[in-house]
Design a protein around this motif. Structure first.
Motif, mmCIF file in Angstrom:
data_model
loop_
_atom_site.group_PDB
_atom_site.id
_atom_site.type_symbol
_atom_site.label_atom_id
_atom_site.label_comp_id
_atom_site.label_asym_id
_atom_site.label_seq_id
_atom_site.Cartn_x
_atom_site.Cartn_y
_atom_site.Cartn_z
ATOM 1 N N ALA A 234 1.023 -1.140 0.164
ATOM 2 C CA ALA A 234 -0.163 0.056 -0.019
ATOM 3 C C ALA A 234 0.790 1.268 -0.057
ATOM 4 N N GLU A 235 1.998 1.360 0.866
ATOM 5 C CA GLU A 235 2.804 2.283 0.684
ATOM 6 C C GLU A 235 3.505 2.588 -0.468
ATOM 7 N N LEU A 236 3.919 1.642 -1.004
ATOM 8 C CA LEU A 236 4.660 1.640 -2.421
ATOM 9 C C LEU A 236 3.679 2.155 -3.510
ATOM 10 N N ALA B 188 4.359 5.549 -5.514
ATOM 11 C CA ALA B 188 4.322 5.296 -7.203
ATOM 12 C C ALA B 188 3.789 6.296 -7.926
ATOM 13 N N ASP B 189 2.864 7.119 -7.206
ATOM 14 C CA ASP B 189 2.010 8.236 -7.983
ATOM 15 C C ASP B 189 2.935 9.449 -8.152
ATOM 16 N N PRO C 194 12.913 4.945 -13.959
ATOM 17 C CA PRO C 194 12.795 3.549 -13.372
ATOM 18 C C PRO C 194 12.843 3.571 -11.799
ATOM 19 N N TYR C 195 12.457 2.721 -11.318
ATOM 20 C CA TYR C 195 12.346 2.347 -9.818
ATOM 21 C C TYR C 195 12.375 1.074 -9.318
ATOM 22 N N VAL C 196 13.224 1.105 -8.130
ATOM 23 C CA VAL C 196 13.182 -0.236 -7.468
ATOM 24 C C VAL C 196 12.661 -0.220 -6.068
ATOM 25 N N PHE C 197 11.513 -0.870 -5.906
ATOM 26 C CA PHE C 197 10.734 -1.061 -4.611
ATOM 27 C C PHE C 197 11.234 -2.287 -3.662
ATOM 28 N N LEU C 198 11.688 -2.044 -2.747
ATOM 29 C CA LEU C 198 11.945 -3.012 -1.731
ATOM 30 C C LEU C 198 10.771 -3.287 -0.648
ATOM 31 N N TYR C 199 10.495 -4.733 -0.620
ATOM 32 C CA TYR C 199 9.233 -4.825 0.315
ATOM 33 C C TYR C 199 10.056 -5.307 1.558
ATOM 34 N N PRO C 200 9.252 -5.136 2.949
ATOM 35 C CA PRO C 200 9.713 -5.615 4.203
ATOM 36 C C PRO C 200 10.367 -7.025 4.201
ATOM 37 N N LEU C 201 11.617 -6.986 4.792
ATOM 38 C CA LEU C 201 12.328 -8.214 4.832
ATOM 39 C C LEU C 201 11.617 -9.330 5.534
ATOM 40 N N GLN C 202 11.169 -10.307 4.974
ATOM 41 C CA GLN C 202 10.687 -11.608 5.511
ATOM 42 C C GLN C 202 11.005 -12.846 4.896
ATOM 43 N N GLN D 68 23.040 -20.697 -5.620
ATOM 44 C CA GLN D 68 21.792 -20.212 -4.939
ATOM 45 C C GLN D 68 20.902 -19.581 -6.053
ATOM 46 N N LYS D 69 19.651 -19.987 -6.126
ATOM 47 C CA LYS D 69 18.926 -19.291 -7.110
ATOM 48 C C LYS D 69 18.149 -18.292 -6.513
ATOM 49 N N ALA D 70 18.275 -17.314 -7.383
ATOM 50 C CA ALA D 70 17.342 -16.100 -7.299
ATOM 51 C C ALA D 70 16.063 -16.182 -8.228
ATOM 52 N N LYS D 71 14.857 -15.806 -7.852
ATOM 53 C CA LYS D 71 13.778 -15.995 -8.639
ATOM 54 C C LYS D 71 13.319 -14.691 -9.278
ATOM 55 N N CYS D 72 13.280 -14.606 -10.700
ATOM 56 C CA CYS D 72 12.554 -13.345 -11.151
ATOM 57 C C CYS D 72 11.394 -13.570 -11.720
ATOM 58 N N VAL D 73 10.292 -13.152 -11.780
ATOM 59 C CA VAL D 73 9.031 -13.195 -12.342
ATOM 60 C C VAL D 73 8.456 -11.701 -13.068
ATOM 61 N N PRO D 74 8.093 -11.820 -14.128
ATOM 62 C CA PRO D 74 7.612 -10.436 -14.933
ATOM 63 C C PRO D 74 6.408 -10.074 -14.100
ATOM 64 N N VAL D 75 6.479 -8.718 -14.028
ATOM 65 C CA VAL D 75 5.300 -7.957 -13.528
ATOM 66 C C VAL D 75 4.695 -6.922 -14.275
ATOM 67 N N TYR D 76 3.445 -7.308 -14.370
ATOM 68 C CA TYR D 76 2.984 -6.356 -15.364
ATOM 69 C C TYR D 76 1.595 -5.493 -14.866
ATOM 70 N N ASN D 77 1.665 -4.238 -15.136
ATOM 71 C CA ASN D 77 0.515 -3.434 -14.889
ATOM 72 C C ASN D 77 0.261 -3.345 -13.357
ATOM 73 N N LYS D 78 1.331 -3.094 -12.608
ATOM 74 C CA LYS D 78 1.235 -2.833 -11.255
ATOM 75 C C LYS D 78 1.301 -1.530 -11.038
ATOM 76 N N PHE D 79 0.524 -1.237 -9.545
ATOM 77 C CA PHE D 79 0.304 0.110 -8.922
ATOM 78 C C PHE D 79 -0.819 0.803 -9.967
ATOM 79 N N ASP D 80 -1.333 1.860 -9.216
ATOM 80 C CA ASP D 80 -2.148 2.803 -9.845
ATOM 81 C C ASP D 80 -1.732 3.303 -11.045
#
Length: 146
Positions: free
Chosen positions: A24-26, A30-31, A36-44, A114-126
């Motif tokens: 919600a904060e991001l 984003a508005d 380009p932007y890099v968003f970091l979500y809380p570490l969990q 060690q694998k890092a996973k990447c997934v495409p993100v489309y039409n994210k955020f308002d």
């Protein structure tokens, strides 16, 4: 940890900006940002692993999104260029994280294989963004001995 990740992001090609927060904060942030932007979500989760020598290893699962602003109404195929550029930034982040130094030594340990996973993100955020979501586990090199 957040500060070290932000420092690495600031060295990436394309000069992406950086933000940290919940979904919600991001979305709100984003508005009013430039991409380009890099968003970091809380570490969990944070995995705490006691060692025989009295030290504690900390492993952090990190989820970040490398995003570009896109136009409303664009089809997925029209956004593949952004996905490709974001994948390059995410790959560069992984390499730079494994080499990032603070003080006398490396700050993170990224194990080979060690694998890092990447997934495409489309039409994210308002504001409509497209890019890559990266999930990676980073081990902090600096830990305390009690």
């Amino acid at each position: 940890m957040r500060n070290q990740i932000e420092a690495i992001v600031q060295t990436l090609n394309g000069n992406p900006a950086f933000a940290y927060g919940t979904q919600a904060e991001l979305n709100t942030l984003a508005d009013d940002i430039s991409f380009p932007y890099v968003f970091l979500y809380p570490l969990q989760p944070i995995e705490v692993s006691p060692q025989v020598n009295g030290s504690v290893d900390n492993m952090f699962t990190v989820y970040m999104e490398f995003l570009f602003k896109t136009d409303f109404g664009q089809f997925t195929a029209e956004n593949e260029t952004y996905v490709s550029q974001a994948l390059q930034m995410a790959s560069q982040f992984v390499v730079k994280a494994s080499k990032y130094r603070e003080g006398e030594g490396r700050y993170f340990r990224v194990k080979a294989g060690q694998k890092a996973k990447c997934v495409p993100v489309y039409n994210k955020f308002d504001v409509n963004t497209t890019g890559i979501g990266l999930t990676i586990t980073l081990s902090a090199m600096y830990f305390d001995v009690f």
